[in-house]
Design a protein around this motif. Structure first.
Motif, PDB file in Angstrom:
ATOM      1  N   VAL A   1     -13.756 118.122 -34.822  1.00 20.46           N
ATOM      2  CA  VAL A   1     -14.539 117.839 -33.663  1.00 20.46           C
ATOM      3  C   VAL A   1     -13.776 116.667 -33.101  1.00 20.46           C
ATOM      4  N   PRO A   2     -13.281 116.497 -31.935  1.00 21.02           N
ATOM      5  CA  PRO A   2     -12.424 115.536 -31.401  1.00 21.02           C
ATOM      6  C   PRO A   2     -12.961 114.193 -31.331  1.00 21.02           C
TER       7      PRO A   2
ATOM      8  N   PHE B   1     -17.805 112.896 -45.387  1.00 19.33           N
ATOM      9  CA  PHE B   1     -18.295 111.886 -44.489  1.00 19.33           C
ATOM     10  C   PHE B   1     -17.343 110.698 -44.095  1.00 19.33           C
ATOM     11  N   PHE B   2     -16.187 110.487 -44.814  1.00 20.15           N
ATOM     12  CA  PHE B   2     -15.301 109.506 -44.434  1.00 20.15           C
ATOM     13  C   PHE B   2     -13.879 110.322 -44.035  1.00 20.15           C
ATOM     14  N   LYS B   3     -13.252 111.052 -44.694  1.00 26.32           N
ATOM     15  CA  LYS B   3     -11.848 111.320 -44.425  1.00 26.32           C
ATOM     16  C   LYS B   3     -11.600 111.925 -42.796  1.00 26.32           C
ATOM     17  N   GLY B   4     -12.238 112.898 -42.458  1.00 23.69           N
ATOM     18  CA  GLY B   4     -12.065 113.173 -41.059  1.00 23.69           C
ATOM     19  C   GLY B   4     -12.464 112.289 -39.968  1.00 23.69           C
TER      20      GLY B   4
ATOM     21  N   ARG C   1     -19.909 110.676 -25.290  1.00 24.31           N
ATOM     22  CA  ARG C   1     -19.085 111.081 -26.677  1.00 24.31           C
ATOM     23  C   ARG C   1     -18.050 110.083 -26.952  1.00 24.31           C
ATOM     24  N   GLU C   2     -17.670 109.696 -27.766  1.00 24.87           N
ATOM     25  CA  GLU C   2     -16.466 108.524 -28.205  1.00 24.87           C
ATOM     26  C   GLU C   2     -15.278 109.176 -28.892  1.00 24.87           C
ATOM     27  N   TYR C   3     -14.136 108.811 -27.968  1.00 23.57           N
ATOM     28  CA  TYR C   3     -12.719 109.329 -28.596  1.00 23.57           C
ATOM     29  C   TYR C   3     -12.152 107.815 -28.876  1.00 23.57           C
ATOM     30  N   SER C   4     -11.563 108.022 -30.070  1.00 27.22           N
ATOM     31  CA  SER C   4     -10.740 106.913 -30.494  1.00 27.22           C
ATOM     32  C   SER C   4      -9.281 107.188 -30.241  1.00 27.22           C
ATOM     33  N   ARG C   5      -8.371 106.232 -29.793  1.00 22.49           N
ATOM     34  CA  ARG C   5      -7.199 106.348 -29.769  1.00 22.49           C
ATOM     35  C   ARG C   5      -6.406 105.129 -29.745  1.00 22.49           C
ATOM     36  N   ALA C   6      -5.086 104.980 -29.843  1.00 23.35           N
ATOM     37  CA  ALA C   6      -4.188 103.629 -29.888  1.00 23.35           C
ATOM     38  C   ALA C   6      -4.342 102.970 -28.538  1.00 23.35           C
ATOM     39  N   ALA C   7      -4.649 101.830 -28.317  1.00 26.05           N
ATOM     40  CA  ALA C   7      -4.685 101.271 -27.209  1.00 26.05           C
ATOM     41  C   ALA C   7      -3.200 101.095 -26.522  1.00 26.05           C
ATOM     42  N   GLU C   8      -3.139 101.220 -25.325  1.00 18.93           N
ATOM     43  CA  GLU C   8      -2.190 100.927 -24.565  1.00 18.93           C
ATOM     44  C   GLU C   8      -2.029 100.022 -23.821  1.00 18.93           C
ATOM     45  N   PRO C   9      -0.951  99.498 -23.041  1.00 18.16           N
ATOM     46  CA  PRO C   9      -1.004  98.464 -21.955  1.00 18.16           C
ATOM     47  C   PRO C   9      -2.284  98.824 -20.851  1.00 18.16           C
ATOM     48  N   GLY C  10      -2.892  97.828 -20.422  1.00 21.17           N
ATOM     49  CA  GLY C  10      -4.155  98.127 -19.658  1.00 21.17           C
ATOM     50  C   GLY C  10      -5.424  98.718 -20.221  1.00 21.17           C
ATOM     51  N   ASP C  11      -5.428  99.025 -21.604  1.00 20.73           N
ATOM     52  CA  ASP C  11      -6.498  99.655 -21.818  1.00 20.73           C
ATOM     53  C   ASP C  11      -7.484  98.404 -22.584  1.00 20.73           C
ATOM     54  N   THR C  12      -8.847  98.562 -22.642  1.00 20.86           N
ATOM     55  CA  THR C  12      -9.713  97.624 -23.292  1.00 20.86           C
ATOM     56  C   THR C  12      -9.417  97.846 -24.671  1.00 20.86           C
ATOM     57  N   PRO C  13      -9.088  96.631 -25.527  1.00 19.03           N
ATOM     58  CA  PRO C  13      -8.734  96.680 -26.862  1.00 19.03           C
ATOM     59  C   PRO C  13     -10.176  96.358 -27.696  1.00 19.03           C
TER      60      PRO C  13
ATOM     61  N   GLY D   1     -32.355 113.218 -30.592  1.00 21.12           N
ATOM     62  CA  GLY D   1     -33.109 112.561 -31.470  1.00 21.12           C
ATOM     63  C   GLY D   1     -32.903 111.369 -32.323  1.00 21.12           C
ATOM     64  N   CYS D   2     -31.629 110.903 -31.954  1.00 22.65           N
ATOM     65  CA  CYS D   2     -31.532 109.477 -32.653  1.00 22.65           C
ATOM     66  C   CYS D   2     -30.439 108.902 -31.543  1.00 22.65           C
ATOM     67  N   ALA D   3     -30.250 107.837 -31.989  1.00 22.60           N
ATOM     68  CA  ALA D   3     -29.097 106.777 -31.086  1.00 22.60           C
ATOM     69  C   ALA D   3     -27.614 107.019 -31.390  1.00 22.60           C
ATOM     70  N   VAL D   4     -27.170 107.261 -32.683  1.00 22.32           N
ATOM     71  CA  VAL D   4     -26.051 107.707 -32.941  1.00 22.32           C
ATOM     72  C   VAL D   4     -25.873 108.865 -33.971  1.00 22.32           C
ATOM     73  N   MET D   5     -25.015 109.918 -33.471  1.00 22.43           N
ATOM     74  CA  MET D   5     -24.807 111.019 -34.459  1.00 22.43           C
ATOM     75  C   MET D   5     -23.436 110.904 -34.595  1.00 22.43           C
ATOM     76  N   ASN D   6     -22.853 110.718 -35.709  1.00 21.23           N
ATOM     77  CA  ASN D   6     -21.279 110.679 -36.172  1.00 21.23           C
ATOM     78  C   ASN D   6     -20.993 112.179 -36.421  1.00 21.23           C
ATOM     79  N   TYR D   7     -19.826 112.555 -36.235  1.00 12.00           N
ATOM     80  CA  TYR D   7     -19.199 113.770 -36.713  1.00 12.00           C
ATOM     81  C   TYR D   7     -18.064 113.499 -37.410  1.00 12.00           C
ATOM     82  N   GLY D   8     -18.205 114.028 -38.559  1.00 11.48           N
ATOM     83  CA  GLY D   8     -17.099 114.049 -39.890  1.00 11.48           C
ATOM     84  C   GLY D   8     -16.117 114.598 -39.912  1.00 11.48           C
ATOM     85  N   ASP D   9     -16.194 115.938 -39.419  1.00 11.83           N
ATOM     86  CA  ASP D   9     -15.355 116.936 -39.296  1.00 11.83           C
ATOM     87  C   ASP D   9     -14.146 116.626 -38.374  1.00 11.83           C
ATOM     88  N   ARG D  10     -13.049 116.833 -38.988  1.00 16.66           N
ATOM     89  CA  ARG D  10     -11.636 116.565 -38.050  1.00 16.66           C
ATOM     90  C   ARG D  10     -11.515 117.319 -36.994  1.00 16.66           C
TER      91      ARG D  10
END
Length: 378
Positions: A273-274, A148-151, A297-309, A262-271
């Motif tokens: 799954v991008p 649930f946490f590592k990936g 689908r939400e993807y997280s990454r390091a913010a670069e200039p011009g991105d929304t922090p 069937g729900c508002a938020v479904m997390n994906y814990g496996d590494r």
């Protein structure tokens, strides 16, 4: 006084409203084409679903004063955040609770039995957890940590959990009952007509003017008696010392018919799954009915200039740079830095509003004699 507020999100709107009611002339500017900052909501033209454009925002607080404040400007309807996660080929309930434990381990444990069982899994040799990984291994053991946490954490933060402080995990509860309400605050809900409508109501005052699609220019400060800055702290100083680190989010929108997950938020814990999670926005307004559905689908990454922090990283390197910007801010008269970006802190909406109310109250009481920070960033 003439007040310039940079940013039409919660901080700028709440401070502006309080100062306007005290008789001050408030000019609020925002570089974006809309109000409400990252909690901006809008109707999807195709389906009619209320979209949380920058990701879901669920209001929860124990601060009765803040709850009364938001209900002054919007009708809040009951809403509880019940998150699910897909990990290792199965769906489980979050936060980790008695159902999660029994499903994951194939047991039928009662609360006291589950507490002892998890303690037997824990690494009790870790007496003072310093990292996220140590915190997880100490309190839930390797199996739940891996599932649930590592990936999820590696995807969300872009680094190993061994590099993150234990404090990040301390915010996540483990429950030994069947309560799967993600939050435990007394007051929880959603504004019936969305957050942008609420912020619009806050901004609706004769002493407030709002200018969208308007970038801040240094000469604007000369036209004001005081500036409240809710943009990035380093951005005010044109990043002269370097950029503070943020994570940002990319959203991949798709639509469907009926109910997609069937729900508002479904997390994906496996590494492998991008993406970190899928959000289905019709479920954030369960009092409405729509034939179509919109998901992200939400993807997280390091913010670069011009991105929304989105999330301040606040690791060792960033904290050292933050101290330097704090010194610059204290040496800059006539400006107060507020909110999530202005103080480089992760803030829930209720804390943002509370700090904005307290900041504006102090400003009025001190006749405008205000320091660089009403709330310390460290």
């Amino acid at each position: 006084m003439k007040i310039l507020l940079v940013g039409a999100g919660l901080s700028g709107a709440v401070i502006g409203r309080h100062l306007a009611e005290a008789g001050h002339d408030c000019r609020i500017i925002d570089a974006r084409p809309h109000i409400a900052g990252n909690c901006h909501t809008e109707r999807d033209a195709e389906t009619g679903v209320m979209l949380h454009v920058y990701g879901p925002h669920i209001f929860h607080t124990d601060d009765e004063g803040v709850w009364d404040y938001v209900n002054r400007f919007a009708r809040f309807l009951p809403y509880q955040n019940r998150v699910k996660t897909t990990a290792q080929g199965r769906v489980h309930s979050l936060p980790i609770n008695l159902l999660t434990i029994n499903q994951f381990f194939g047991t039928t444990l009662r609360p006291d039995e589950a507490r002892a069982f998890i303690e037997s899994k824990a690494d009790t040799s870790i007496t003072d957890p310093q990292t996220f990984e140590e915190q997880a291994l100490r309190f839930v053991g390797p199996e739940l940590y891996e599932a649930f946490f590592k990936g999820y954490t590696e995807k969300q933060w872009g680094c190993s959990p061994t590099e993150l402080p234990a404090s990040i995990l301390k915010r996540l509860p483990v429950r030994f009952n069947y309560d799967d309400n993600y939050f435990f605050h007394r007051f929880q809900g959603m504004p019936q007509d969305g957050y942008s409508a609420m912020v619009a109501a806050i901004l609706d005052h004769s002493c407030i003017t709002v200018e969208l699609n308007t970038e801040y220019r240094p000469e604007m400060a000369a036209e004001a008696d005081h500036v409240f800055w809710s943009g990035p702290l380093d951005g005010y100083f044109d990043y002269r010392l370097g950029r503070l680190g943020y994570r940002t989010l990319d959203f991949e929108r798709f639509s469907d018919k009926g109910d997609y997950q069937g729900c508002a938020v479904m997390n994906y814990g496996d590494r492998d799954v991008p993406y970190t999670r899928i959000t289905e926005h019709k479920h954030f307004s369960p009092w409405e009915s729509h034939e179509g559905t919109v998901c992200y689908r939400e993807y997280s990454r390091a913010a670069e200039p011009g991105d929304t922090p989105y999330y301040p990283i606040r690791l060792v390197e960033e904290k050292a740079l933050l101290e330097q910007y704090i010194d610059l801010a204290h040496a800059t008269p006539g400006v107060t830095f507020v909110g999530r970006l202005g103080t480089y802190r992760y803030l829930d909406m209720d804390v943002t509003i509370r700090e904005a109310l307290d900041t504006a109250t102090r400003f009025v009481a001190a006749d405008g004699d205000m320091s660089a920070f009403a709330v310390s960033p460290v």
